[in-house]
Design an enzyme around this catalytic site. Structure first.
Site, mmCIF file in Angstrom:
data_model
loop_
_atom_site.group_PDB
_atom_site.id
_atom_site.type_symbol
_atom_site.label_atom_id
_atom_site.label_comp_id
_atom_site.label_asym_id
_atom_site.label_seq_id
_atom_site.Cartn_x
_atom_site.Cartn_y
_atom_site.Cartn_z
ATOM 1 N N GLY A 242 0.795 -1.216 0.000
ATOM 2 C CA GLY A 242 0.000 0.000 0.000
ATOM 3 C C GLY A 242 0.831 1.271 0.000
ATOM 4 N N HIS A 243 0.146 2.371 -0.263
ATOM 5 C CA HIS A 243 0.810 3.668 -0.421
ATOM 6 C C HIS A 243 1.537 4.096 0.853
ATOM 7 C CE1 HIS A 243 -2.293 5.874 1.896
ATOM 8 N NE2 HIS A 243 -3.132 5.021 1.349
ATOM 9 N N ASN A 244 2.723 4.683 0.619
ATOM 10 C CA ASN A 244 3.575 5.221 1.681
ATOM 11 C C ASN A 244 4.130 4.165 2.640
ATOM 12 O OD1 ASN A 244 1.552 7.857 1.210
ATOM 13 N ND2 ASN A 244 3.724 8.327 1.427
#
Length: 332
Positions: A242-244
């Protein structure tokens, strides 16, 4: 056809030969299926029982093996049979797909892109504006690499992969077919007037050196800043990052596992197959998350976690034992 004597094979893996055989070896195979011209291996003592019925003439074995090779058969004893077999498999590996020309005439390469010396780009690829492809990188047919992305030297990207804009892949990486690097993170917020409002994902993905990413795996771009995979990480097929999220060095994620947004993995973390990690969770160096587990809170370095929700392995095993007893007692 490639063919090696036992002495030639041993020059590569530097083991100790026990027994004798004049049989030339033309391939590798598992014990149960091997023929006399194929080499196999015994990486664990529990597989010794299969040697007598195997037709293999030679086996690479760990030093603690307790059986004899037999007539016209031989062992090559090494400290780690699995690692030795990786070297032998490389000897017999078939050639990779051919490139008749380094740059296929159907590849679309923007005039501002920089292509390193010896790089190969296959049919139907798209290389966007200001992309940089390192020396001796291999981009197989039908890969898309969008604006301002970079690919390091000697990196291999297999067909169907999409690298979105401003993402960076290090040197000596392998990206397997249909992986997606830098798709939008899953960001939406409810709005009374518009329903679900999309949150722009304006960051990127940074992948270190020596990283391998499996087929159909997705690494989402950051909402802001970067999603980061450290040097040497090995990611299986069908994994979601997932993002970040930020992975340290030499992390392993097995198939169907997933990280929600903003997860942090320390160095050497192992995530088992189908395990799920909650957003904004930190997992310390060297921790292990068992297959199918669900992590909902931070995990200290070195811990092994099992279950859903995941707890320390010894506690999970106790819980399962108690539950089993309860079920058995209820049937009496």
């Amino acid at each position: 056809m490639k063919s090696y004597s036992i002495q030639e094979i041993n020059e590569v893996i530097q083991g100790v030969i026990y027994g004798t055989t004049s049989q030339s070896i033309t391939a590798t195979e598992q014990l149960e299926k091997a023929t006399t011209s194929e080499i196999s291996f015994i990486g664990n003592k529990k597989y010794e029982k299969y040697w007598e019925s195997s037709k293999a003439s030679i086996a690479v074995v760990n030093e603690d093996i307790s059986i004899e090779p037999g007539d016209n058969r031989a062992f090559i004893k090494v400290k780690n049979a699995d690692l030795a077999m990786s070297q032998i498999l490389a000897l017999f590996a078939p050639p990779t797909p051919l490139f008749h020309n380094d740059i296929h005439r159907t590849a679309v390469i923007d005039e501002t892109a920089v292509i390193g010396e010896g790089a190969r780009i296959g049919a139907g690829c798209y290389i966007g504006p200001k992309v940089e492809i390192g020396a001796h990188a291999t981009i197989y047919p039908n890969v898309t690499i969008l604006d301002e992305s970079t690919v390091g030297k000697n990196t291999i990207i297999w067909s169907g992969t999409v690298v979105r804009e401003r993402c960076h892949i290090g040197t000596d990486c392998i990206i397997h077919p249909n992986a997606t690097i830098g798709a939008d993170g899953f960001g939406f917020r409810p709005c009374s007037e518009k329903g679900l409002v999309k949150i722009p994902q304006i960051g990127n993905v940074i992948i270190g050196n020596g990283v391998e990413i499996g087929a159909n795996t997705c690494v989402d771009r950051g909402k802001f800043s970067s999603t980061v995979l450290g040097d040497g990480c090995k990611i299986d097929n069908l994994v979601q990052i997932g993002h970040n999220s930020k992975l340290g060095k030499f992390c392993i994620m097995a198939g169907n596992s997933g990280l929600a947004g903003s997860v942090t993995l320390g160095n050497g973390v192992i995530i088992g197959g189908s395990a799920s990690i909650k957003d904004h969770t930190t997992i310390g160096d060297g921790a292990i998350v068992g297959a199918g587990s669900g992590v909902v809170g931070d995990v200290p370095a070195g811990k092994t976690m099992l279950g859903y929700p995941a707890v320390e392995a010894r506690d999970a095993l106790k819980q399962w034992a108690i539950l089993k007893r309860m079920v058995c007692d209820s049937k009496k």
